[in-house]
Design a protein around this motif. Structure first.
Motif, PDB file in Angstrom:
ATOM      1  N   TRP A 108       0.559  -1.323   0.260  1.00 14.19           N
ATOM      2  CA  TRP A 108      -0.388   0.290  -0.329  1.00 14.19           C
ATOM      3  C   TRP A 108       0.810   0.833  -0.034  1.00 14.19           C
ATOM      4  N   THR A 119      -2.502  -9.106   4.126  1.00  8.65           N
ATOM      5  CA  THR A 119      -3.769  -9.421   3.513  1.00  8.65           C
ATOM      6  C   THR A 119      -5.009 -10.917   3.864  1.00  8.65           C
ATOM      7  N   THR A 146     -13.887  -3.787  -0.052  1.00 14.28           N
ATOM      8  CA  THR A 146     -14.288  -3.128   0.768  1.00 14.28           C
ATOM      9  C   THR A 146     -13.114  -3.864   1.637  1.00 14.28           C
ATOM     10  N   GLY A 147     -13.219  -2.951   2.892  1.00 12.54           N
ATOM     11  CA  GLY A 147     -11.989  -4.093   4.088  1.00 12.54           C
ATOM     12  C   GLY A 147     -12.209  -3.394   4.816  1.00 12.54           C
ATOM     13  N   LEU A 148     -10.873  -4.500   5.992  1.00 13.38           N
ATOM     14  CA  LEU A 148     -11.019  -3.650   6.893  1.00 13.38           C
ATOM     15  C   LEU A 148      -9.161  -3.471   7.581  1.00 13.38           C
ATOM     16  N   ILE A 149      -8.672  -2.250   7.904  1.00 12.73           N
ATOM     17  CA  ILE A 149      -7.239  -2.387   7.643  1.00 12.73           C
ATOM     18  C   ILE A 149      -6.537  -2.374   9.306  1.00 12.73           C
ATOM     19  N   PRO A 169     -15.552   6.347   3.649  1.00  9.19           N
ATOM     20  CA  PRO A 169     -14.346   4.703   3.967  1.00  9.19           C
ATOM     21  C   PRO A 169     -13.343   5.434   3.765  1.00  9.19           C
ATOM     22  N   VAL A 181     -11.876   0.463   2.611  1.00 10.59           N
ATOM     23  CA  VAL A 181     -11.613   0.581   4.196  1.00 10.59           C
ATOM     24  C   VAL A 181     -12.710   1.001   4.819  1.00 10.59           C
ATOM     25  N   THR A 182     -13.771   0.829   5.731  1.00  5.08           N
ATOM     26  CA  THR A 182     -14.808   0.379   6.587  1.00  5.08           C
ATOM     27  C   THR A 182     -14.527   0.608   7.932  1.00  5.08           C
ATOM     28  N   THR A 184     -11.699  -0.914  11.074  1.00  4.12           N
ATOM     29  CA  THR A 184     -10.477  -0.950  11.620  1.00  4.12           C
ATOM     30  C   THR A 184     -10.299  -1.874  12.665  1.00  4.12           C
ATOM     31  N   LEU A 197      -4.200  -6.858   6.736  1.00  2.00           N
ATOM     32  CA  LEU A 197      -5.948  -5.750   5.536  1.00  2.00           C
ATOM     33  C   LEU A 197      -6.286  -7.413   5.328  1.00  2.00           C
TER      34      LEU A 197
END
Length: 390
Positions: A108, A119, A146-149, A169, A181-182, A184, A197
């Motif tokens: 990233w 990931t 979409t993802g969580l970081i 996001p 990213v929606t 954490t 991720l």
């Protein structure tokens, strides 16, 4: 101090008086013991960070059993597993459900920094396979890209992750795609990656175009209520070829990963060897101090021998000196190590933490090392004749 030690030992503290007679030598000895403690603490701290960062990703999941390729020594290495193994597992008595787990590494990059993200791709409908704290966030991953970081990602200012919600996001660029990213999560950096991720399996396949859902990295398994995972592991091992896949309970897989990192990988071996070096440095320093002290007081020891005092008496004096050096050298070593831990943690993002058990173990190790040095230092007095000592 003399009065305190007199009450403690029930006699005049000869060892303390000999050490304190030369303040310069005493301070040099304490500095040497403190330095050895710092060496051991730093090596143990980094080794502990390696262990913690190794098992931290396992906390993201809630599984009973993990099926992996036979050459997979850690969570992220080894060959892929055929998806058909999941369907075979579902036919085994005691298996309630199973799901594939995809793992990859993304870079990233933004205008200010570059981070490597470990990931994970999972089926967003398999909520029972993720940690309870993530289950409420998993449904949003059904949306594409979409993802969580990891909000503890190394090298990224914490304010970057502030205010991230489903409605607001954070958009990041990775592998030529935009991921929104929606939410954490908190994992922290490791030795090979800066953060984590978490995405759906379909988003994962879009990010890693060469990967296939038919070949995940691992297969996670949940057993039926009331069934022992160990029993199901034995059943799966009886069905699967042991030269192709391996089956472990999820807890055993995490322990094996940590053990491999510390005993097989160069990083773990180096820091483990560093602990041994620190102990040897401490033994040598204390031995030199005590041996010199014994040599400087040979006439006094000869007088005591001529008066009938035996070897345990002399050992008691030298052990008294060793204990004084261990205790008073440990305290500054501990304080300096705590400061170093804070600096290392801030600079690297690794979980370098001082635990009470670690401090206690190093303290008793210091006592043992100093006592060993004292025993070696008095060997000249063991069989010597008083007349030979003058």
């Amino acid at each position: 101090m003399t009065r305190l030690l007199t009450r403690l030992f029930g006699r005049m503290p000869i060892g303390w008086l000999q050490l304190s007679h030369s303040r310069a030598r005493l301070f040099a000895a304490l500095a040497g013991v403190a330095f050895a403690n710092i060496l051991v603490f730093v090596q143990l701290g980094i080794l502990g960070a390696l262990n913690s960062s190794t098992v931290a990703p396992y906390a993201l999941f809630d599984a009973d059993i993990m099926i992996s390729s036979v050459d997979a020594n850690t969570l992220t290495d080894g060959s892929n597993v055929a998806r058909q193994r999941m369907f075979q597992a579902l036919g085994i008595a005691g298996v309630a459900s199973a799901t594939p787990l995809m793992i990859g590494a993304l870079d990233w990059e933004d205008d200010k920094s570059s981070s490597s993200l470990q990931t994970f791709g999972v089926d967003p409908n398999a909520q029972r396979f993720v940690a309870p704290t993530l289950r409420s966030e998993l449904s949003i991953l059904q949306l594409a890209d979409t993802g969580l970081i990891d909000r503890l990602t190394r090298g990224v200012p914490p304010e970057v992750f502030e205010g991230i919600t489903r409605d607001t996001p954070l958009s990041i660029e990775a592998n030529g795609r935009t991921v929104n990213v929606t939410g954490t999560l908190a994992v922290g950096a490791g030795f090979s990656e800066d953060g984590t991720l978490f995405v759906s399996d379909q988003t994962f396949l879009r990010l890693f175009g060469a990967r296939s859902l038919g070949a995940p990295n691992h297969i996670l398994v949940k057993v039926e209520d009331g069934v022992s995972p160990d029993v199901v592991v034995d059943r799966l091992r009886a069905v699967f070829p042991n030269d192709v896949v391996k089956v472990n309970t999820f807890e055993d897989a995490a322990s094996a990963d940590r053990r491999y990192q510390t005993t097989e990988r160069p990083t773990g071996i180096i820091f483990g060897f560093g602990v041994l070096i620190g102990v040897l440095v401490g033994v040598v320093i204390v031995y030199q101090v005590l041996a010199t002290d014994v040599a400087d007081h040979l006439k006094e020891y000869a007088t005591f021998k001529a008066m009938g005092y035996d070897q345990p008496f002399f050992l008691g004096i030298v052990f008294e000196e060793a204990i004084v050096l261990a205790v008073f050298g440990f305290i500054p070593g501990l304080l300096c190590s705590i400061a170093i831990y804070l600096g290392l943690s801030a600079a690297t993002g690794l979980p370098v933490e001082m635990s009470v058990a670690q401090a206690i173990s190093v303290f008793f190790g210091t006592l043992a090392a100093c006592s060993l040095s004292g025993a070696i230092a008095t060997r000249r007095l063991a069989g010597a004749d008083p007349a030979d000592l003058f």
